[in-house]
Design a protein around this motif. Structure first.
Motif, PDB file in Angstrom:
ATOM      1  N   MET A   1       0.816  -1.215   0.000  1.00  0.00           N
ATOM      2  CA  MET A   1       0.000   0.000   0.000  1.00  0.00           C
ATOM      3  C   MET A   1       0.850   1.266   0.000  1.00  0.00           C
ATOM      4  O   MET A   1       1.834   1.345   0.732  1.00  0.00           O
ATOM      5  N   PRO A   2       0.432   2.264  -0.774  1.00  0.00           N
ATOM      6  CA  PRO A   2       1.088   3.570  -0.655  1.00  0.00           C
ATOM      7  C   PRO A   2       0.796   4.167   0.724  1.00  0.00           C
ATOM      8  O   PRO A   2      -0.188   3.783   1.367  1.00  0.00           O
ATOM      9  N   PRO A   3       1.607   5.115   1.174  1.00  0.00           N
ATOM     10  CA  PRO A   3       1.459   5.652   2.533  1.00  0.00           C
ATOM     11  C   PRO A   3       0.083   6.234   2.862  1.00  0.00           C
ATOM     12  O   PRO A   3      -0.317   6.226   4.020  1.00  0.00           O
ATOM     13  N   THR A   4      -0.663   6.718   1.896  1.00  0.00           N
ATOM     14  CA  THR A   4      -1.952   7.357   2.195  1.00  0.00           C
ATOM     15  C   THR A   4      -3.168   6.473   1.899  1.00  0.00           C
ATOM     16  O   THR A   4      -4.302   6.913   2.076  1.00  0.00           O
TER      17      THR A   4
ATOM     18  N   ARG B   1      -2.570  -0.310   9.851  1.00  0.00           N
ATOM     19  CA  ARG B   1      -1.343   0.184   9.217  1.00  0.00           C
ATOM     20  C   ARG B   1      -1.302  -0.279   7.761  1.00  0.00           C
ATOM     21  O   ARG B   1      -2.058  -1.148   7.355  1.00  0.00           O
ATOM     22  N   GLN B   2      -0.404   0.317   6.981  1.00  0.00           N
ATOM     23  CA  GLN B   2      -0.250  -0.042   5.576  1.00  0.00           C
ATOM     24  C   GLN B   2       0.428  -1.411   5.449  1.00  0.00           C
ATOM     25  O   GLN B   2       1.333  -1.728   6.235  1.00  0.00           O
TER      26      GLN B   2
ATOM     27  N   LYS C   1       2.986  -3.930   3.711  1.00  0.00           N
ATOM     28  CA  LYS C   1       4.293  -3.727   3.078  1.00  0.00           C
ATOM     29  C   LYS C   1       4.695  -4.967   2.300  1.00  0.00           C
ATOM     30  O   LYS C   1       4.393  -6.103   2.705  1.00  0.00           O
TER      31      LYS C   1
ATOM     32  N   HIS D   1       4.999  -6.008  -4.194  1.00  0.00           N
ATOM     33  CA  HIS D   1       5.145  -4.639  -4.689  1.00  0.00           C
ATOM     34  C   HIS D   1       4.437  -4.470  -6.030  1.00  0.00           C
ATOM     35  O   HIS D   1       3.952  -3.389  -6.351  1.00  0.00           O
TER      36      HIS D   1
END
Length: 155
Positions: A35-38, A114-115, A117, A142
Motif C-alpha cells: 500500500m502507498p502511505p496514504t 497500518r499499511q 508492506k 510490490h
C-alpha cells in the motif's frame, strides 16, 4: 438409544459432506499489493477453482489484519466504472474457476491499523455457503504477479 445413534450418524454424514466439499475448492495465486502511505484500504486477489460436482458460493471473508473484509467487484453502471460490495455472495459453479483480480472481483480490506508492506503475508479466511471455511496465506507484493492463462471465467 436408537434416536441418538441416528442423530450421531446424521451429524457424521453432514461433517463428511462438508469436508468433501471443502476439498473440492482450491485457492491459487493469492496476493495483495503493498500500500502507498496514504491508502485507506487494500485488496486481496486469487483464483478460486471448484473441482467438485456441485455449485457453491463465496459468501464472506475475514482476516485478523483488517477490521472488515468485504466481497467487492468493479462493474459498469450507467457507463461509469464503479466499485461496489457484492450482495448475496459470488457464485462458484461446479467445475469452474472464478478470478479475483484488479478491475474485477476482489476482497476489500478495510479498517487497517497500518499499511501493508511488500514481503509480508497474512491469513485470509474465505467462507463458502456449502464448503465452509478455507484459510490461505496471502503474500503482499510490490507488483501484481503475472497471471497464468487468461483467468476470466465467471464474470
Amino acid at each position: 438409544m436408537l434416536k441418538f445413534q441416528r442423530a450421531l450418524l446424521g451429524a457424521a454424514l453432514c461433517l463428511s459432506t462438508a469436508w468433501a466439499q471443502a476439498q473440492d475448492i482450491r485457492v491459487e495465486q493469492p496476493w495483495s499489493r503493498a500500500m502507498p502511505p496514504t491508502a485507506p484500504a487494500a485488496a486481496a486477489y486469487f483464483v478460486l477453482h471448484n473441482t467438485g460436482a456441485g455449485a457453491d458460493r463465496l459468501v464472506g471473508a475475514a482476516t485478523p489484519i483488517a477490521g472488515k473484509a468485504e466481497l467487492h467487484e468493479h462493474a459498469h453502471v450507467g457507463g461509469v466504472m464503479q466499485m461496489r460490495e457484492v450482495a448475496g455472495g459470488i457464485p462458484l459453479p461446479a467445475g469452474a474457476e472464478v478470478s479475483f483480480q484488479p478491475g474485477g472481483y476482489h476482497v476489500m480490506l478495510l479498517e487497517l491499523p497500518r499499511q501493508l508492506k511488500g514481503g509480508e503475508q497474512f491469513p485470509l479466511t474465505l467462507r463458502f455457503e456449502k464448503a465452509g471455511e478455507l484459510t490461505v496465506e496471502v503474500p503482499v507484493r510490490h507488483m501484481a504477479p503475472a497471471m497464468q492463462g487468461g483467468h476470466h471465467h465467471g464474470h
